[in-house]
Design a protein around this motif. Structure first.
Motif, PDB file in Angstrom:
ATOM      1  N   MET A 216       0.846  -1.194   0.000  1.00 45.56           N
ATOM      2  CA  MET A 216       0.000   0.000   0.000  1.00 45.56           C
ATOM      3  C   MET A 216       0.880   1.242   0.000  1.00 45.56           C
ATOM      4  SD  MET A 216      -2.898   1.267   2.760  1.00 45.56           S
ATOM      5  CE  MET A 216      -3.939  -0.167   2.552  1.00 45.56           C
ATOM      6  N   GLY A 217       0.542   2.217  -0.837  1.00 43.16           N
ATOM      7  CA  GLY A 217       1.338   3.432  -0.921  1.00 43.16           C
ATOM      8  C   GLY A 217       1.163   4.327   0.289  1.00 43.16           C
ATOM      9  N   ILE A 218       2.095   5.265   0.471  1.00 41.49           N
ATOM     10  CA  ILE A 218       2.056   6.118   1.665  1.00 41.49           C
ATOM     11  C   ILE A 218       1.009   7.225   1.550  1.00 41.49           C
ATOM     12  CG2 ILE A 218       4.423   5.619   2.360  1.00 41.49           C
ATOM     13  CD1 ILE A 218       5.258   8.285   1.117  1.00 41.49           C
ATOM     14  N   HIS A 219       0.242   7.238   0.457  1.00 42.13           N
ATOM     15  CA  HIS A 219      -0.911   8.121   0.357  1.00 42.13           C
ATOM     16  C   HIS A 219      -2.202   7.312   0.326  1.00 42.13           C
ATOM     17  CE1 HIS A 219       2.533  10.071  -1.806  1.00 42.13           C
ATOM     18  NE2 HIS A 219       2.267  10.981  -0.883  1.00 42.13           N
ATOM     19  N   GLY A 220      -2.077   6.016   0.608  1.00 44.89           N
ATOM     20  CA  GLY A 220      -3.239   5.142   0.583  1.00 44.89           C
ATOM     21  C   GLY A 220      -3.473   4.480  -0.761  1.00 44.89           C
ATOM     22  N   GLU A 221      -2.501   4.611  -1.693  1.00 44.64           N
ATOM     23  CA  GLU A 221      -2.661   3.962  -2.996  1.00 44.64           C
ATOM     24  C   GLU A 221      -2.745   2.447  -2.813  1.00 44.64           C
ATOM     25  OE1 GLU A 221       0.776   7.013  -3.602  1.00 44.64           O
ATOM     26  OE2 GLU A 221      -0.034   5.761  -1.983  1.00 44.64           O
ATOM     27  N   PRO A 222      -3.540   1.779  -3.648  1.00 43.79           N
ATOM     28  CA  PRO A 222      -3.669   0.318  -3.537  1.00 43.79           C
ATOM     29  C   PRO A 222      -2.326  -0.380  -3.682  1.00 43.79           C
ATOM     30  CG  PRO A 222      -5.393   1.199  -4.947  1.00 43.79           C
ATOM     31  CD  PRO A 222      -4.444   2.335  -4.676  1.00 43.79           C
ATOM     32  N   GLY A 223      -2.174  -1.481  -2.971  1.00 39.65           N
ATOM     33  CA  GLY A 223      -0.939  -2.245  -3.030  1.00 39.65           C
ATOM     34  C   GLY A 223      -0.977  -3.274  -4.142  1.00 39.65           C
ATOM     35  N   ILE A 224      -0.042  -4.213  -4.061  1.00 41.54           N
ATOM     36  CA  ILE A 224       0.062  -5.208  -5.128  1.00 41.54           C
ATOM     37  C   ILE A 224      -0.824  -6.421  -4.877  1.00 41.54           C
ATOM     38  CG2 ILE A 224       2.357  -4.569  -5.871  1.00 41.54           C
ATOM     39  CD1 ILE A 224       3.459  -6.820  -4.114  1.00 41.54           C
ATOM     40  N   THR A 225      -1.107  -6.708  -3.614  1.00 45.26           N
ATOM     41  CA  THR A 225      -1.910  -7.890  -3.325  1.00 45.26           C
ATOM     42  C   THR A 225      -2.502  -7.794  -1.929  1.00 45.26           C
ATOM     43  OG1 THR A 225      -1.905 -10.316  -3.294  1.00 45.26           O
ATOM     44  CG2 THR A 225      -0.013  -9.227  -2.325  1.00 45.26           C
ATOM     45  N   THR A 226      -3.612  -8.490  -1.735  1.00 49.64           N
ATOM     46  CA  THR A 226      -4.244  -8.571  -0.419  1.00 49.64           C
ATOM     47  C   THR A 226      -3.900  -9.911   0.198  1.00 49.64           C
ATOM     48  OG1 THR A 226      -6.074  -7.126  -1.055  1.00 49.64           O
ATOM     49  CG2 THR A 226      -6.436  -8.586   0.822  1.00 49.64           C
ATOM     50  N   LEU A 227      -3.431  -9.875   1.430  1.00 49.63           N
ATOM     51  CA  LEU A 227      -3.092 -11.095   2.156  1.00 49.63           C
ATOM     52  C   LEU A 227      -4.244 -11.447   3.091  1.00 49.63           C
ATOM     53  CD1 LEU A 227       0.604 -10.255   3.151  1.00 49.63           C
ATOM     54  CD2 LEU A 227      -0.232 -11.368   1.067  1.00 49.63           C
ATOM     55  N   LYS A 228      -4.578 -12.714   3.175  1.00 49.48           N
ATOM     56  CA  LYS A 228      -5.677 -13.162   4.034  1.00 49.48           C
ATOM     57  C   LYS A 228      -5.172 -13.426   5.452  1.00 49.48           C
ATOM     58  CE  LYS A 228      -8.578 -13.314   0.542  1.00 49.48           C
ATOM     59  NZ  LYS A 228      -9.733 -12.380   0.433  1.00 49.48           N
ATOM     60  N   THR A 229      -4.314 -12.559   5.929  1.00 46.78           N
ATOM     61  CA  THR A 229      -3.741 -12.772   7.259  1.00 46.78           C
ATOM     62  C   THR A 229      -3.261 -11.461   7.842  1.00 46.78           C
ATOM     63  OG1 THR A 229      -2.043 -13.975   8.518  1.00 46.78           O
ATOM     64  CG2 THR A 229      -1.427 -13.186   6.333  1.00 46.78           C
ATOM     65  N   GLN A 230      -3.190 -11.439   9.167  1.00 44.64           N
ATOM     66  CA  GLN A 230      -2.526 -10.363   9.898  1.00 44.64           C
ATOM     67  C   GLN A 230      -1.496 -10.959  10.862  1.00 44.64           C
ATOM     68  OE1 GLN A 230      -5.556  -7.892  11.746  1.00 44.64           O
ATOM     69  NE2 GLN A 230      -6.034  -6.868   9.816  1.00 44.64           N
TER      70      GLN A 230
END
Length: 548
Positions: A216-230
């Motif tokens: 995720m970018g430092i201005h809230g831009e979408p990242g490359i992928t969503t991970l199903k974990t924290q």
């Protein structure tokens, strides 16, 4: 509605700059006065004898960039609105006011607005006769095929390296070369659980609960992928693997652990632990952080930056500075343990028999276990519904010890002490500790020669001392205190049982609890309901006195 601490949105950045200048520990920052719409923070002690370093960009990344202005780092920071590049005029104003014969280096994060505005200002400054160079930080590896990688937290490392070169008296060409060397050796990758909250806007909720977004970018831009974990270990393992690809020769690195604004200190410490124990951590020779150096407002996330070290770069990172935002680089410590003496859980007691004492102990324990459901139901009206289970757990533990013939029944002082230790473990929560305090203190008094009634009364006083509750606060003390007082006066168990009953009944008429979970309830919730702990005491004394 925007949930952001501010007065007026239009004044937010200007007021924040005033606060930053007032709070700097070195008293070395000033605002450049060149017009109301230009916000440039400069070194107060700058004499133009060395290469000037200017950086900046949109606000919202604090302490970048104002926090890096000072001796050994930046000469000036040009501040735009939240996530908005400063104007060409603002950048040019900074250049012409701090640049001397040695020239000026602009350090820019690789975003279109910053590149264009700082670039045009540089060209205008050159036309005016100033010697200006520009370097672009592009440390973000989230998008490996992107021809224009973003500049993120690694920017702080470039500020430090270039600042050291300038402070060492190097030429503009040498300072720019040092900055570019550091840029080429730096890689960063971030991850967030949620985006940032921009003043006046609603938070972007695209990251679902329990998930995280890589890159995720430092201005809230979408990242490359969503991970199903924290999960901390899974996440760090993935990021460490990607950063390791930029260090195929396993060179020694500096590692910057950066908080994007919304992680707690506790989470950042876990992050440091996970990173340093990962394969990435084996190459870390210098550590910066964990700390907030380049934030994204309140984004709940972090970034890791590695800088492949040379002796010169290591020296540059460790040189002292006079800035409020930089964190010293240091060699990671190896966690150490010191051998200590373990406190004994309980004293060594020899089991002994005493039929009368055994009957008393059994009577108390059976009463409490039989009351479990009733007490839970009563507590559900005024608490969290577990008083019966808590008391039953303690009673069951003592009953097991009794049936196994492990109690010192013929030594009252030892018995009370042992009961205190067992209750602290078996009952859990504050109730177990409070009862443990009472029995432990009473056991000490018995050992000192006091009578049982006086010893129990002393134990109750100690319970009140540490727990804070008093008679009238709607707790078990309202039944214990009058019952013990009757025993101290030399009256029998029947009188004590009556006193406990009257004390418990008074709790049903108390409109306000001043201790325990009941203290959070209103009068309507408490009216006519006995305190569960006081009722338990009432029933124990009734059983001991042989009452129905």
């Amino acid at each position: 509605m925007s949930q952001f601490f501010m007065h007026q949105k239009n004044d937010l950045v200007s007021e924040a700059l005033q606060g930053a200048l007032a709070a700097t520990p070195y008293h070395n920052l000033s605002l450049l006065d060149v017009g109301p719409d230009i916000r440039v923070v400069v070194r107060s002690d700058w004499d133009k004898k060395q290469v000037a370093l200017i950086s900046g960009g949109g606000s919202g990344h604090e302490p970048a960039h104002v926090g890096f202005v000072g001796k050994g780092m930046l000469t000036a920071a040009v501040c735009g609105d939240i996530f908005a590049s400063p104007s060409v005029e603002a950048v040019l104003s900074a250049i012409i006011n701090v640049t001397g014969e040695q020239g000026c280096l602009l350090i820019v994060k690789n975003y279109t607005g910053d590149r264009l505005n700082f670039g045009l200002a540089a060209e205008k400054a050159k036309k005016l006769g100033f010697n200006v160079e520009l370097v672009m930080v592009r440390d973000d590896i989230a998008l490996p095929d992107n021809p224009q990688p973003r500049g993120i937290a690694g920017t702080a490392l470039i500020h430090k390296v270039a600042g050291y070169a300038a402070a060492s008296g190097k030429s503009l060409e040498e300072v720019a070369a040092a900055a570019n060397e550091a840029i080429a050796a730096t890689a960063s990758l971030g991850l967030a659980f949620s985006s940032c909250h921009v003043p006046g806007d609603r938070r972007d909720e695209r990251v679902k609960e329990g998930e995280s977004e890589l890159g995720m970018g430092i201005h809230g831009e979408p990242g490359i992928t969503t991970l199903k974990t924290q999960d901390s270990r899974e996440i760090v393992s993935l990021i460490a693997e990607k950063l390791a690809e930029h260090n195929p020769e396993n060179k020694k690195t500096a590692l910057l652990i950066n908080n994007l604004g919304g992680f707690s200190e506790l989470e950042m410490a876990v992050l440091a632990h996970e990173v340093l124990r990962s394969p990435l951590g084996k190459n870390v020779a210098l550590l910066i952080g964990p700390a907030t150096l380049v934030s994204a407002l309140d984004m709940k996330g972090f970034s890791l930056s590695t800088l492949l070290l040379t002796d010169e770069l290591a020296e540059a990172l460790q040189a002292p500075v006079e800035t409020s935002g930089w964190q010293p680089a240091f060699k990671p410590a190896t966690p150490q343990t010191i051998k200590g003496e373990k406190a004994a859980r309980q004293q060594s007691f020899a089991p002994s028999d005493n039929a009368q004492t055994a009957a008393v102990v059994a009577g108390i324990c059976h009463t409490l276990t039989e009351l479990e459901k009733e007490l839970n139901q009563l507590d559900a009206k005024v608490g969290d519904g577990d008083t019966g289970s808590t008391f039953a757990a303690g009673a069951t533990k003592i009953l097991q010890q009794l049936e196994a013939k492990k109690l010192p029944l013929n030594e009252p002082e030892s018995l009370l002490t042992l009961v205190g230790e067992e209750l602290a473990i078996a009952m859990g929560g504050s109730s177990g500790v409070l009862m443990s305090i009472m029995f432990t203190a009473a056991g000490q008094k018995l050992e000192a020669g006091e009578e049982l009634a006086q010893a129990l009364s002393y134990g109750l006083e100690r319970m009140q001392h540490y727990g804070g509750a008093r008679p009238g606060h709607r707790t078990m003390i309202d039944a214990l205190e009058p019952a013990f007082a009757v025993l101290v006066a030399g009256k029998g168990l029947k009188a004590a049982a009556q006193a406990a009953k009257e004390g418990a009944e008074k709790t049903a008429q108390m409109s306000k609890a001043q201790a325990g979970r009941s203290s959070y309830l209103n009068q309507e919730s408490l009216n006519g309901v006995k305190d569960p702990g006081a009722y338990a005491v009432e029933q124990v004394f009734a059983a001991l006195a042989g009452q129905p």
